[in-house]
Write a protein that holds these residues in place. Structure first.
Motif, PDB file in Angstrom:
ATOM      1  N   SER A  50     -18.597 -95.025 -57.561  1.00 19.68           N
ATOM      2  CA  SER A  50     -18.638 -95.077 -59.027  1.00 19.68           C
ATOM      3  C   SER A  50     -20.080 -95.293 -59.476  1.00 19.68           C
ATOM      4  O   SER A  50     -20.940 -95.720 -58.696  1.00 19.68           O
ATOM      5  CB  SER A  50     -17.747 -96.197 -59.565  1.00 19.68           C
ATOM      6  N   VAL A  51     -20.313 -95.003 -60.745  1.00 20.47           N
ATOM      7  CA  VAL A  51     -21.639 -95.211 -61.340  1.00 20.47           C
ATOM      8  C   VAL A  51     -21.459 -95.821 -62.731  1.00 20.47           C
ATOM      9  O   VAL A  51     -20.406 -95.682 -63.364  1.00 20.47           O
ATOM     10  CB  VAL A  51     -22.437 -93.891 -61.465  1.00 20.47           C
ATOM     11  N   ARG A  52     -22.504 -96.506 -63.183  1.00 22.43           N
ATOM     12  CA  ARG A  52     -22.612 -96.942 -64.569  1.00 22.43           C
ATOM     13  C   ARG A  52     -23.832 -96.270 -65.176  1.00 22.43           C
ATOM     14  O   ARG A  52     -24.846 -96.094 -64.495  1.00 22.43           O
ATOM     15  CB  ARG A  52     -22.747 -98.469 -64.664  1.00 22.43           C
ATOM     16  N   ILE A  53     -23.755 -95.913 -66.458  1.00 20.99           N
ATOM     17  CA  ILE A  53     -24.823 -95.127 -67.080  1.00 20.99           C
ATOM     18  C   ILE A  53     -25.215 -95.763 -68.403  1.00 20.99           C
ATOM     19  O   ILE A  53     -24.354 -96.071 -69.236  1.00 20.99           O
ATOM     20  CB  ILE A  53     -24.380 -93.665 -67.321  1.00 20.99           C
ATOM     21  N   ALA A  54     -26.513 -95.933 -68.586  1.00 17.24           N
ATOM     22  CA  ALA A  54     -27.041 -96.473 -69.843  1.00 17.24           C
ATOM     23  C   ALA A  54     -28.208 -95.614 -70.306  1.00 17.24           C
ATOM     24  O   ALA A  54     -29.119 -95.312 -69.521  1.00 17.24           O
ATOM     25  CB  ALA A  54     -27.498 -97.918 -69.663  1.00 17.24           C
ATOM     26  N   PHE A  55     -28.178 -95.210 -71.571  1.00 15.16           N
ATOM     27  CA  PHE A  55     -29.307 -94.538 -72.206  1.00 15.16           C
ATOM     28  C   PHE A  55     -30.139 -95.576 -72.950  1.00 15.16           C
ATOM     29  O   PHE A  55     -29.611 -96.544 -73.497  1.00 15.16           O
ATOM     30  CB  PHE A  55     -28.825 -93.464 -73.177  1.00 15.16           C
ATOM     31  N   GLY A  56     -31.467 -95.342 -72.975  1.00 18.60           N
ATOM     32  CA  GLY A  56     -32.346 -96.266 -73.669  1.00 18.60           C
ATOM     33  C   GLY A  56     -32.485 -97.559 -72.889  1.00 18.60           C
ATOM     34  O   GLY A  56     -32.666 -97.546 -71.656  1.00 18.60           O
ATOM     35  N   TYR A  57     -32.414 -98.677 -73.591  1.00 17.04           N
ATOM     36  CA  TYR A  57     -32.539 -99.991 -72.950  1.00 17.04           C
ATOM     37  C   TYR A  57     -31.325-100.233 -72.064  1.00 17.04           C
ATOM     38  O   TYR A  57     -30.180-100.117 -72.498  1.00 17.04           O
ATOM     39  CB  TYR A  57     -32.643-101.074 -74.019  1.00 17.04           C
ATOM     40  N   CYS A  58     -31.573-100.560 -70.799  1.00 17.09           N
ATOM     41  CA  CYS A  58     -30.479-100.789 -69.843  1.00 17.09           C
ATOM     42  C   CYS A  58     -30.176-102.278 -69.771  1.00 17.09           C
ATOM     43  O   CYS A  58     -31.009-103.058 -69.292  1.00 17.09           O
ATOM     44  CB  CYS A  58     -30.867-100.248 -68.473  1.00 17.09           C
ATOM     45  N   PRO A  59     -29.002-102.699 -70.193  1.00 20.05           N
ATOM     46  CA  PRO A  59     -28.688-104.134 -70.209  1.00 20.05           C
ATOM     47  C   PRO A  59     -28.034-104.630 -68.921  1.00 20.05           C
ATOM     48  O   PRO A  59     -27.698-105.809 -68.827  1.00 20.05           O
ATOM     49  CB  PRO A  59     -27.708-104.245 -71.379  1.00 20.05           C
ATOM     50  N   PHE A  60     -27.841-103.732 -67.923  1.00 21.23           N
ATOM     51  CA  PHE A  60     -27.154-104.142 -66.699  1.00 21.23           C
ATOM     52  C   PHE A  60     -27.999-105.177 -65.957  1.00 21.23           C
ATOM     53  O   PHE A  60     -29.211-104.996 -65.765  1.00 21.23           O
ATOM     54  CB  PHE A  60     -26.879-102.948 -65.792  1.00 21.23           C
ATOM     55  N   GLU A  61     -27.354-106.240 -65.527  1.00 23.09           N
ATOM     56  CA  GLU A  61     -28.056-107.342 -64.872  1.00 23.09           C
ATOM     57  C   GLU A  61     -28.807-106.856 -63.635  1.00 23.09           C
ATOM     58  O   GLU A  61     -28.244-106.176 -62.766  1.00 23.09           O
ATOM     59  CB  GLU A  61     -27.044-108.429 -64.488  1.00 23.09           C
ATOM     60  N   GLY A  62     -30.100-107.187 -63.576  1.00 18.43           N
ATOM     61  CA  GLY A  62     -30.935-106.788 -62.457  1.00 18.43           C
ATOM     62  C   GLY A  62     -31.569-105.427 -62.611  1.00 18.43           C
ATOM     63  O   GLY A  62     -32.352-105.002 -61.749  1.00 18.43           O
ATOM     64  N   PHE A  63     -31.260-104.718 -63.707  1.00 13.53           N
ATOM     65  CA  PHE A  63     -31.786-103.364 -63.895  1.00 13.53           C
ATOM     66  C   PHE A  63     -32.428-103.170 -65.269  1.00 13.53           C
ATOM     67  O   PHE A  63     -32.488-102.068 -65.788  1.00 13.53           O
ATOM     68  CB  PHE A  63     -30.678-102.329 -63.695  1.00 13.53           C
ATOM     69  N   VAL A  64     -32.898-104.267 -65.840  1.00 10.91           N
ATOM     70  CA  VAL A  64     -33.499-104.209 -67.171  1.00 10.91           C
ATOM     71  C   VAL A  64     -34.929-103.704 -67.064  1.00 10.91           C
ATOM     72  O   VAL A  64     -35.711-104.181 -66.232  1.00 10.91           O
ATOM     73  CB  VAL A  64     -33.475-105.598 -67.839  1.00 10.91           C
ATOM     74  N   LEU A  65     -35.282-102.716 -67.899  1.00  9.82           N
ATOM     75  CA  LEU A  65     -36.656-102.217 -68.020  1.00  9.82           C
ATOM     76  C   LEU A  65     -37.067-102.296 -69.485  1.00  9.82           C
ATOM     77  O   LEU A  65     -36.282-101.967 -70.374  1.00  9.82           O
ATOM     78  CB  LEU A  65     -36.764-100.775 -67.530  1.00  9.82           C
ATOM     79  N   ASP A  66     -38.292-102.706 -69.729  1.00 15.07           N
ATOM     80  CA  ASP A  66     -38.760-102.864 -71.108  1.00 15.07           C
ATOM     81  C   ASP A  66     -39.458-101.625 -71.663  1.00 15.07           C
ATOM     82  O   ASP A  66     -39.740-101.567 -72.862  1.00 15.07           O
ATOM     83  CB  ASP A  66     -39.735-104.049 -71.207  1.00 15.07           C
ATOM     84  N   ASP A  67     -39.766-100.650 -70.797  1.00  6.87           N
ATOM     85  CA  ASP A  67     -40.439 -99.429 -71.256  1.00  6.87           C
ATOM     86  C   ASP A  67     -39.394 -98.346 -71.487  1.00  6.87           C
ATOM     87  O   ASP A  67     -38.803 -97.810 -70.541  1.00  6.87           O
ATOM     88  CB  ASP A  67     -41.470 -98.958 -70.221  1.00  6.87           C
ATOM     89  N   ILE A  68     -39.162 -98.056 -72.768  1.00  7.99           N
ATOM     90  CA  ILE A  68     -38.119 -97.114 -73.173  1.00  7.99           C
ATOM     91  C   ILE A  68     -38.766 -95.959 -73.928  1.00  7.99           C
ATOM     92  O   ILE A  68     -39.552 -96.180 -74.855  1.00  7.99           O
ATOM     93  CB  ILE A  68     -37.062 -97.799 -74.070  1.00  7.99           C
ATOM     94  N   ALA A  69     -38.436 -94.737 -73.558  1.00  7.58           N
ATOM     95  CA  ALA A  69     -38.991 -93.563 -74.227  1.00  7.58           C
ATOM     96  C   ALA A  69     -38.334 -93.368 -75.584  1.00  7.58           C
ATOM     97  O   ALA A  69     -37.149 -93.682 -75.767  1.00  7.58           O
ATOM     98  CB  ALA A  69     -38.802 -92.319 -73.368  1.00  7.58           C
TER      99      ALA A  69
END
Length: 847
Positions: free
Chosen positions: A154-173
């Protein structure tokens, strides 16, 4: 038969064209330079795992890269093994921006410069069997083998800011996305168009599964959202006029004139201010200024005294020397200019405690030509109607007044549409709405805008703090065409107007709010034209959220079904005819069940209480119903409303009353002692008169202390629930829940002394509900009801979250429990700026 098929084909083509000719749409992902807390996040499948079933999974969407921040992440795909697969942008030499695929820590560049401000298609294909990843981007394709993808379940998918724990990135296009599709084994399983939506949620068109966002900015909302472009505070109430051809506002006071051009604001020109050097300003009220384009003249007018003054823009002075002297008789009349005979045409207005139904013709450009008056007896006297001139007909809509014209005798809001023939002065009522419109009463702006193509009018209204409304010329229809602005109209004087500039294709709403002291705030909002219906933007879905209407395409399929039915019937009749049957064959058509959407009803009859007649309601919102069931809320001015609230609230306190001096401090602190007492007595008299229509209520005054006394045949929800709170030992839980589920206390009232009562009430309600939840003998259904009620008063209640998630989980409604938890976490983060500390499993299984 061929004619029938031709008609069907035309209908289908028209329907398809209508659906194709839709305004721009998509999700605008907000990023830098905004703070991270304002970044947009859009999580597919509500954050739940999307199963691969061992087959290839294709993510396809349309992408538009904006130029403000071509750097960072577009989306993140997180596998069940916690491997990330991302589409991102980087900066190369000479500041060239390149897209790339990130798989874990491996970077795979696409050797093509990122194109901005144009839509392009992107497809990411994941094969969990072979470990193959294929990215197609703007005509380019890269293919890699990624061992860690093999066996992905399975996969989880986030566009823009990713709120998934351990996968947060602050640089968003900075991108826009739309038409997000998921295919499994080449079969489409999800389609989120990012078009119609419900708040932050977009439901997919295959299975009705939500994509849940945070800080969303929907492109379609731009067509139904008012944007503030001007705000000014003044110490006196100004007058406002608009040059629709040059797109220019004129704002005047006794001493100054301000000019403001919205279309030139982007060029750095904002507001020009000039001191008025002389002459007399004819107007003796805020709404008596008009710009006559054919004459290139700004004219202030005084309908009471029939005096006019033209403003010399080069000399910055009024040309008239005649000073206004009389009191104003035409407060909030509606005025238009007729270019045929250069007449100002005014209808309605208010003055000296009287409403009027006078149609007044004045001639500011014709020297000594006297005004003409016609009394339209078939239209009730009123002020604040809206009007517009179309050819030789004046259209008049709504307002507030009374059949007798007297302010003290049953004033009410009107929702009716008339046309007046200006040649013979005949009046025709086109339609009239009985009762209040959906979503509440309102006052319209001074003027309407006529849409000749669609044969309708647009008017700005005070409903919900400012909404554009579409008025049908034939049917009794009031259709919202904008989201509410949310302005509080609780002030002494209100003046609004709606303007249209054909050159810029914009609508402007001007809103003037003034206090008794003269202190005023003027705001101007703009919205794109032509307008789009709010219903066309809001996504329909079932209450369970498991299905959703297929948008406009459902209409196409319905039409196809209808057409097939018509063809079958036609063929049947033709066959019968050819067979030579003389007897007519009756073929019954099976009616397609209509989708029933119940009307929104604020008040209802419950198991224990009837709040549809003879009642005063504070919970949910302020409303008052008389003994016959009529909603008479509109009879309560802001001061009367505050007076009633004070009497009710203080009557529920331990003291059970309020002193006359305290009433004055709350409501008339700006007046002298004598004037304040006079106002108190006048408003008490008015309130007594209105409350007689509600039921057996008495306003009691003993030794300068006031209270309200309500007998058994009349209800006040606030007093009723406060009485239950006081019954410490023998509280009726079902009755209390029926009252508390009505909603928060006076949610739209923002006054300091009222807030004190609201806060005390909310705290009492929360304490009571939390105490009840600790009982061990409650049924699950009752626990859920209490938890939902608790959320109404404290949307971050951890007690309510724990109970609701636990009960739903125990009932095997795991997905629903997880949705409640995720929604709570999103609210928690957006409100407090930090993540909720407990996991889903910790919430449903507390230690």
């Amino acid at each position: 038969m061929s004619n029938i098929l031709l008609i069907i084909l035309i209908l289908l083509l028209n329907c398809i064209y209508t659906n194709a000719n839709i305004s721009e749409y998509g999700l605008h992902i907000r990023s830098y330079p905004l703070p991270v807390s304002h970044f947009t996040s859009m999580i597919l499948e509500n954050g739940m795992p999307i199963k691969t079933e061992g087959k290839q999974l294709d993510l396809n969407f349309d992408l538009r890269l904006r130029g403000d921040n071509v750097f960072g992440t577009v989306f993140r795909v997180i596998t069940d093994a916690n491997e990330n697969i991302d589409l991102m942008y980087r900066v190369s030499e000479n500041d060239i921006r390149l897209p790339f695929l990130l798989a874990g820590e491996e970077v795979f560049l696409i050797q093509k410069q990122a194109r901005v401000e144009t839509w392009l298609n992107v497809t990411l294909s994941l094969n969990p069997g072979s470990g193959q990843i294929v990215l197609q981007y703007d005509g380019e394709e890269i293919e890699i083998m990624h061992e860690k993808l093999k066996g992905t379940k399975s996969v989880r998918i986030a566009f823009g800011y990713c709120p998934f724990e351990g996968f947060v990135l602050d640089d968003i296009a900075s991108v826009n996305i739309k038409n997000v599709s998921l295919k499994r084994d080449n079969r489409e399983i999800r389609l989120w168009r990012m078009k119609q939506h419900v708040g932050d949620i977009c439901y997919d068109e295959v299975a009705g599964v939500p994509a849940v966002g945070e800080n969303t900015q929907w492109i379609m909302d731009d067509y139904i959202t008012w944007r503030k472009i001007y705000e000014q505070a003044l110490n006196t109430a100004p007058a406002i006029a608009f040059d629709s051809i040059r797109d220019q506002f004129f704002i005047t006071t006794d001493t100054e004139i301000y000019t403001f051009s919205p279309s030139q604001k982007i060029k750095g020109i904002h507001v020009d201010t000039s001191m008025i050097r002389g002459g007399e300003y004819a107007a003796n009220a805020p709404n008596q200024l008009i710009y006559i384009y054919s004459e290139q003249q700004l004219v202030s007018y005084n309908l009471t005294e029939d005096i006019y003054s033209v403003f010399d823009l080069t000399q910055s002075m009024w040309k008239s020397k005649k000073k206004p002297a009389a009191d104003h008789d035409y407060w909030n009349s509606s005025v238009v200019f007729n270019p045929v005979d250069s007449a100002l045409i005014s209808f309605g207005g208010y003055g000296h405690y009287l409403y009027n139904n006078e149609l007044l013709f004045c001639y500011p450009l014709h020297g000594n030509k006297p005004p003409q008056r016609v009394y339209l007896s078939s239209i009730d006297p009123r002020y604040s109607p809206a009007s517009v001139l179309v050819d030789n007909n004046l259209y008049i809509f709504g307002g507030r007044g009374s059949p007798t014209g007297r302010q003290e005798l049953s004033p009410r809001n009107y929702y009716d549409l008339y046309s007046v023939n200006l040649t013979d002065k005949t009046v025709k009522q086109l339609w009239s709405l009985t009762g209040s419109p959906e979503n509440g009463d309102f006052i319209p702006s001074e003027n309407m805008i006529y849409d000749s193509e669609n044969q309708c009018f647009y008017v700005f209204t005070s409903q919900s703090g400012g909404v554009l409304m579409k008025i049908d010329t034939v049917h009794t229809t009031l259709e919202p065409m904008s989201l509410p602005i949310g302005i509080s109209f609780n002030t002494h004087y209100i003046y609004t107007n709606l303007f249209f500039t054909p050159g810029q294709q914009k609508l402007y709403a001007s809103i003037l709010l003034s206090e008794v002291s003269g202190e005023s705030t003027l705001t101007i909002y703009e919205m794109d034209y032509p307008s789009v219906s709010v219903k066309s933007v809001q996504q329909g879905h079932t209450e369970t959220g498991q299905k959703q209407f297929r948008g406009n395409w459902s209409y196409i399929f319905g039409l196809i079904f209808l057409c097939i039915t018509v063809v079958a019937i036609a063929y049947y009749y033709r066959k019968k005819k050819r067979a030579g049957q003389k007897k007519e064959a009756g073929v019954p058509l099976e009616a397609v069940p209509a989708v029933h959407t119940p009307a929104f009803e604020e008040e209802r009859t419950g198991q224990y209480y009837n709040f549809t007649r003879g009642c005063i309601c504070f919970l949910g919102r302020f409303r008052v119903f008389d003994k016959k069931g009529n909603d008479i809320t509109s009879l309560f001015s802001p001061t009367l409303t505050s007076l009633l609230i004070a009497l009710v609230c203080y009557s529920a306190k331990d003291s059970k009353e309020i002193s006359g001096n305290q009433l004055i401090r709350l409501l008339w602190s700006d007046k002298s002692e004598e004037a304040a007492k006079n106002n108190r007595n006048v408003y008490m008299s008015k309130l007594r008169t209105i409350l007689e229509e509600v039921g057996n209520l008495k306003i009691v005054n003993q030794n300068s202390y006031w209270r309200i006394q309500i007998e058994d045949d009349t209800l006040c929800d606030y007093l009723e629930i406060m009485k239950h709170f006081e019954e410490k030992g023998n509280q009726d839980l079902e009755k209390m829940l029926e009252l508390l589920t009505r909603g928060a206390m006076l949610p739209n009232m923002e006054v300091d002394w009222i807030d004190t009562f609201k806060n005390d009430f909310a705290n009492t309600a929360i304490d009571f509900l939390c105490r009840i939840l600790k009982k061990n003998d409650l049924a699950d259904s009752l626990k859920l009801k209490i938890a939902d009620t608790l959320f109404q008063y404290d949307f971050l209640s951890e007690e309510a979250l724990q109970i609701k998630c636990s009960v739903l989980y125990q009932q095997s409604k795991i997905g629903l429990a997880k949705t409640v938890y995720d929604t709570f976490c999103n609210l928690y983060r957006s409100s407090l700026g930090t993540d909720y500390q407990y996991s889903f499993m910790q919430v449903i299984e507390p230690e």
